[in-house]
Write an enzyme that holds these catalytic residues in place. Structure first.
Site, PDB file in Angstrom:
ATOM      1  N   SER A 145       0.798  -1.271   0.079  1.00 28.92           N
ATOM      2  CA  SER A 145      -0.001  -0.092   0.018  1.00 28.92           C
ATOM      3  C   SER A 145       0.960   1.330  -0.044  1.00 28.92           C
ATOM      4  O   SER A 145       1.877   1.405  -0.754  1.00 28.92           O
ATOM      5  CB  SER A 145      -1.086  -0.010   1.196  1.00 28.92           C
ATOM      6  OG  SER A 145      -1.868   0.904   1.349  1.00 28.92           O
ATOM      7  N   TYR A 159      -4.687   7.492  -7.392  1.00 30.20           N
ATOM      8  CA  TYR A 159      -3.859   6.774  -6.926  1.00 30.20           C
ATOM      9  C   TYR A 159      -4.300   6.395  -5.258  1.00 30.20           C
ATOM     10  O   TYR A 159      -4.251   5.109  -4.765  1.00 30.20           O
ATOM     11  CB  TYR A 159      -2.230   7.351  -6.794  1.00 30.20           C
ATOM     12  CG  TYR A 159      -1.411   6.403  -6.172  1.00 30.20           C
ATOM     13  CD1 TYR A 159      -0.779   5.360  -6.553  1.00 30.20           C
ATOM     14  CD2 TYR A 159      -0.899   6.730  -4.834  1.00 30.20           C
ATOM     15  CE1 TYR A 159       0.442   4.586  -6.164  1.00 30.20           C
ATOM     16  CE2 TYR A 159       0.188   5.950  -4.442  1.00 30.20           C
ATOM     17  CZ  TYR A 159       0.890   4.987  -5.031  1.00 30.20           C
ATOM     18  OH  TYR A 159       1.713   4.230  -4.382  1.00 30.20           O
ATOM     19  N   LYS A 163      -5.328   2.965  -3.320  1.00 28.77           N
ATOM     20  CA  LYS A 163      -4.636   2.261  -2.128  1.00 28.77           C
ATOM     21  C   LYS A 163      -5.646   2.192  -0.927  1.00 28.77           C
ATOM     22  O   LYS A 163      -5.572   1.199  -0.142  1.00 28.77           O
ATOM     23  CB  LYS A 163      -3.344   3.032  -1.711  1.00 28.77           C
ATOM     24  CG  LYS A 163      -2.437   3.060  -2.928  1.00 28.77           C
ATOM     25  CD  LYS A 163      -1.705   1.659  -2.976  1.00 28.77           C
ATOM     26  CE  LYS A 163      -0.599   1.731  -3.957  1.00 28.77           C
ATOM     27  NZ  LYS A 163       0.189   0.343  -4.352  1.00 28.77           N
TER      28      LYS A 163
HETATM   29  N1  LIG Z   1       8.192   4.911  -4.617  1.00 31.37           N
HETATM   30  C1  LIG Z   1       7.172   5.171  -3.862  1.00 31.37           C
HETATM   31  O1  LIG Z   1       7.362   6.160  -3.297  1.00 31.37           O
HETATM   32  C2  LIG Z   1       6.165   4.237  -3.168  1.00 31.37           C
HETATM   33  C3  LIG Z   1       5.564   4.688  -1.981  1.00 31.37           C
HETATM   34  C4  LIG Z   1       4.526   3.569  -1.505  1.00 31.37           C
HETATM   35  C5  LIG Z   1       4.000   2.543  -2.058  1.00 31.37           C
HETATM   36  N2  LIG Z   1       4.907   2.294  -3.430  1.00 31.37           N
HETATM   37  C6  LIG Z   1       4.230   1.266  -4.206  1.00 31.37           C
HETATM   38  O2  LIG Z   1       5.253   0.400  -4.251  1.00 31.37           O
HETATM   39  C7  LIG Z   1       5.028  -0.554  -5.393  1.00 31.37           C
HETATM   40  C8  LIG Z   1       5.960  -0.417  -6.464  1.00 31.37           C
HETATM   41  O3  LIG Z   1       6.383   0.904  -6.879  1.00 31.37           O
HETATM   42  P1  LIG Z   1       7.885   1.277  -7.225  1.00 31.37           P
HETATM   43  O4  LIG Z   1       7.952   2.524  -6.392  1.00 31.37           O
HETATM   44  O5  LIG Z   1       9.046   0.190  -6.895  1.00 31.37           O
HETATM   45  O6  LIG Z   1       7.857   1.651  -8.515  1.00 31.37           O
HETATM   46  P2  LIG Z   1       8.324   1.251  -9.961  1.00 31.37           P
HETATM   47  O7  LIG Z   1       9.687   1.294 -10.017  1.00 31.37           O
HETATM   48  O8  LIG Z   1       7.584   1.940 -10.997  1.00 31.37           O
HETATM   49  O9  LIG Z   1       7.745  -0.529  -9.941  1.00 31.37           O
HETATM   50  C9  LIG Z   1       6.549  -0.737 -10.276  1.00 31.37           C
HETATM   51  C10 LIG Z   1       6.217  -2.030 -10.723  1.00 31.37           C
HETATM   52  O10 LIG Z   1       5.023  -2.526 -11.266  1.00 31.37           O
HETATM   53  C11 LIG Z   1       4.776  -2.866 -12.231  1.00 31.37           C
HETATM   54  N3  LIG Z   1       3.621  -3.074 -13.080  1.00 31.37           N
HETATM   55  C12 LIG Z   1       2.754  -2.003 -13.140  1.00 31.37           C
HETATM   56  N4  LIG Z   1       1.688  -2.249 -13.890  1.00 31.37           N
HETATM   57  C13 LIG Z   1       1.717  -3.650 -13.788  1.00 31.37           C
HETATM   58  C14 LIG Z   1       0.740  -4.673 -14.308  1.00 31.37           C
HETATM   59  N5  LIG Z   1      -0.452  -4.245 -14.667  1.00 31.37           N
HETATM   60  N6  LIG Z   1       1.010  -5.913 -13.885  1.00 31.37           N
HETATM   61  C15 LIG Z   1       2.214  -6.199 -13.427  1.00 31.37           C
HETATM   62  N7  LIG Z   1       3.130  -5.066 -13.200  1.00 31.37           N
HETATM   63  C16 LIG Z   1       2.831  -4.062 -13.314  1.00 31.37           C
HETATM   64  C17 LIG Z   1       5.897  -1.996 -13.233  1.00 31.37           C
HETATM   65  O11 LIG Z   1       6.265  -3.139 -14.311  1.00 31.37           O
HETATM   66  P3  LIG Z   1       6.549  -2.480 -15.714  1.00 31.37           P
HETATM   67  O12 LIG Z   1       8.105  -2.223 -15.742  1.00 31.37           O
HETATM   68  O13 LIG Z   1       6.234  -3.445 -16.595  1.00 31.37           O
HETATM   69  O14 LIG Z   1       5.935  -1.149 -15.736  1.00 31.37           O
HETATM   70  C18 LIG Z   1       7.086  -2.153 -12.283  1.00 31.37           C
HETATM   71  O15 LIG Z   1       7.729  -3.430 -12.143  1.00 31.37           O
HETATM   72  C19 LIG Z   1       3.620   0.029  -6.063  1.00 31.37           C
HETATM   73  O16 LIG Z   1       2.673  -0.683  -5.662  1.00 31.37           O
HETATM   74  C20 LIG Z   1       3.543   1.440  -5.386  1.00 31.37           C
HETATM   75  O17 LIG Z   1       2.378   2.068  -5.316  1.00 31.37           O
HETATM   76  C21 LIG Z   1       5.720   3.007  -3.978  1.00 31.37           C
END
Ligand SMILES: NC(=O)c1ccc[n+]([C@@H]2O[C@H](COP(=O)([O-])OP(=O)(O)OC[C@H]3O[C@@H](n4cnc5c(N)ncnc54)[C@H](OP(=O)(O)O)[C@@H]3O)[C@@H](O)[C@H]2O)c1
Length: 288
Positions: A145, A159, A163
């Site tokens: 989340s 977004y 969540k």
């Molecule tokens: N970064 C932050 O600040 C933050 C904070 C809190 C929570 N989060 C959460 O952490 C998680 C990972 O995000 P991240 O920050 O690591 O960003 P990220 O580097 O953009 O990674 C997101 C991943 O999700 C994949 N994805 C997107 N749509 C998809 C789908 N339909 N099916 C399968 N995979 C899919 C992307 O794959 P592709 O390469 O194919 O696009 C990528 O591997 C997310 O749920 C995000 O909401 C992030």
């Protein structure tokens, strides 16, 4: 409860091509455990596939918006490893923009991944832990989340909605499952972490009524960078914390981590407490 199996744990992680999912995959492998690393483009992990044999790292194609691919991926994990110990619902993305300016179709697409995709993976994970693992062994489900699953944030309405939906579904799921199944669920609620997520953000054209006021939060964000928001400079640090939660005998349902997340959550709790206290008397006598 069945005996604890001392062999390396089997992880099933979604969205492992970049960011947190990728960092967690690398960490789990370093710890000597095994990973079913799923991604829309598994070739993004070819470098890891060259170092680790398929008996330790199984790379699978999985777009979480495709339910039949989810079922197939779990079946292939079972065929390869016989069980799964930890499922991480990590895949997700986000756009930014004022609610009035956002494209609704993209908004629906966002919920399709962040909520419906995670829901379908959760259902399959619960079924797998209960019906495919040795009875009573259960498993851990980590839901990626955000503290934006607990508190609103300007420009992140869709977004945040995705969540919040994940949070509501997960709290309900945790209250439904039989404790005898030994399934533990944790909602991970971190602050902003450096990853690919911010570079993939698409803003819609500015809404004239909002952009007219340069002081509005969304106008400030449109004109700025995310550097002031990102508090965790590396996804690796967050992966280490998330990994740690899976060793807690009784993990919390909510794990708020990161200074920004803690501050915002405290603010939300305080504002809710104040409202409840201020208007508590309005509920007196209602049951009569
Ligand atoms: N970064 C932050 O600040 C933050 C904070 C809190 C929570 N989060 C959460 O952490 C998680 C990972 O995000 P991240 O920050 O690591 O960003 P990220 O580097 O953009 O990674 C997101 C991943 O999700 C994949 N994805 C997107 N749509 C998809 C789908 N339909 N099916 C399968 N995979 C899919 C992307 O794959 P592709 O390469 O194919 O696009 C990528 O591997 C997310 O749920 C995000 O909401 C992030």
């Amino acid at each position: 409860m069945a005996d604890i199996d001392a062999s390396p744990r089997i992880w099933f992680i979604t969205g492992t091509s970049t960011g947190i999912g990728r960092a967690l995959t690398e960490l789990v492998l370093e710890k000597g455990e095994r990973v079913v690393a799923t991604a829309r483009t598994p070739s993004a992990l070819d470098d890891l596939g060259k170092i680790h044999p398929p008996t330790r790292l199984l790379l699978l194609r999985l777009d979480v918006t495709q339910p039949e691919q989810i079922v197939e991926a779990f079946a292939r994990a079972k065929a390869a490893f016989g069980r799964i110990d930890v499922v991480v619902n990590n895949a997700g993305w986000g756009d930014l923009g004022e609610i009035e300016a956002m494209d609704e179709e993209r908004g629906r697409g966002l919920l399709e991944t962040n909520f419906w995709g995670a829901l379908h993976v959760s259902k399959e994970a619960i079924r797998f832990f209960r019906d495919e693992n040795v009875p009573g062994v259960g498993g851990r489900l980590l839901q990626m989340s955000s503290y934006l699953g607990l508190a609103g944030f300007p420009a992140a309405g869709y977004y945040v909605a995705s969540k919040f939906a994940l949070e509501g579904m997960t709290e309900s799921l945790a209250a439904e499952i039989d404790p005898a199944w030994n399934i533990k669920i944790t909602l991970l609620e971190p602050g902003w972490i450096r990853s690919a997520i911010t570079s993939n953000i698409v803003w819609p054209p500015a809404h004239p009524a909002y952009i007219a006021n340069a002081g509005l939060p969304t106008s400030v964000m449109r004109n700025g960078t995310f550097d002031n928001l990102v508090t965790w400079k590396s996804a690796r640090r967050s992966a280490e914390l998330f990994y740690k939660t899976t060793s807690l005998p009784e993990p919390p349902l909510h794990l708020v981590v990161g200074k920004d997340a803690i501050e915002a959550t405290r603010k939300k709790i305080a504002s809710l407490t104040e409202v409840v206290d201020t208007y508590e008397s309005w509920s007196e006598g209602l049951e009569e």
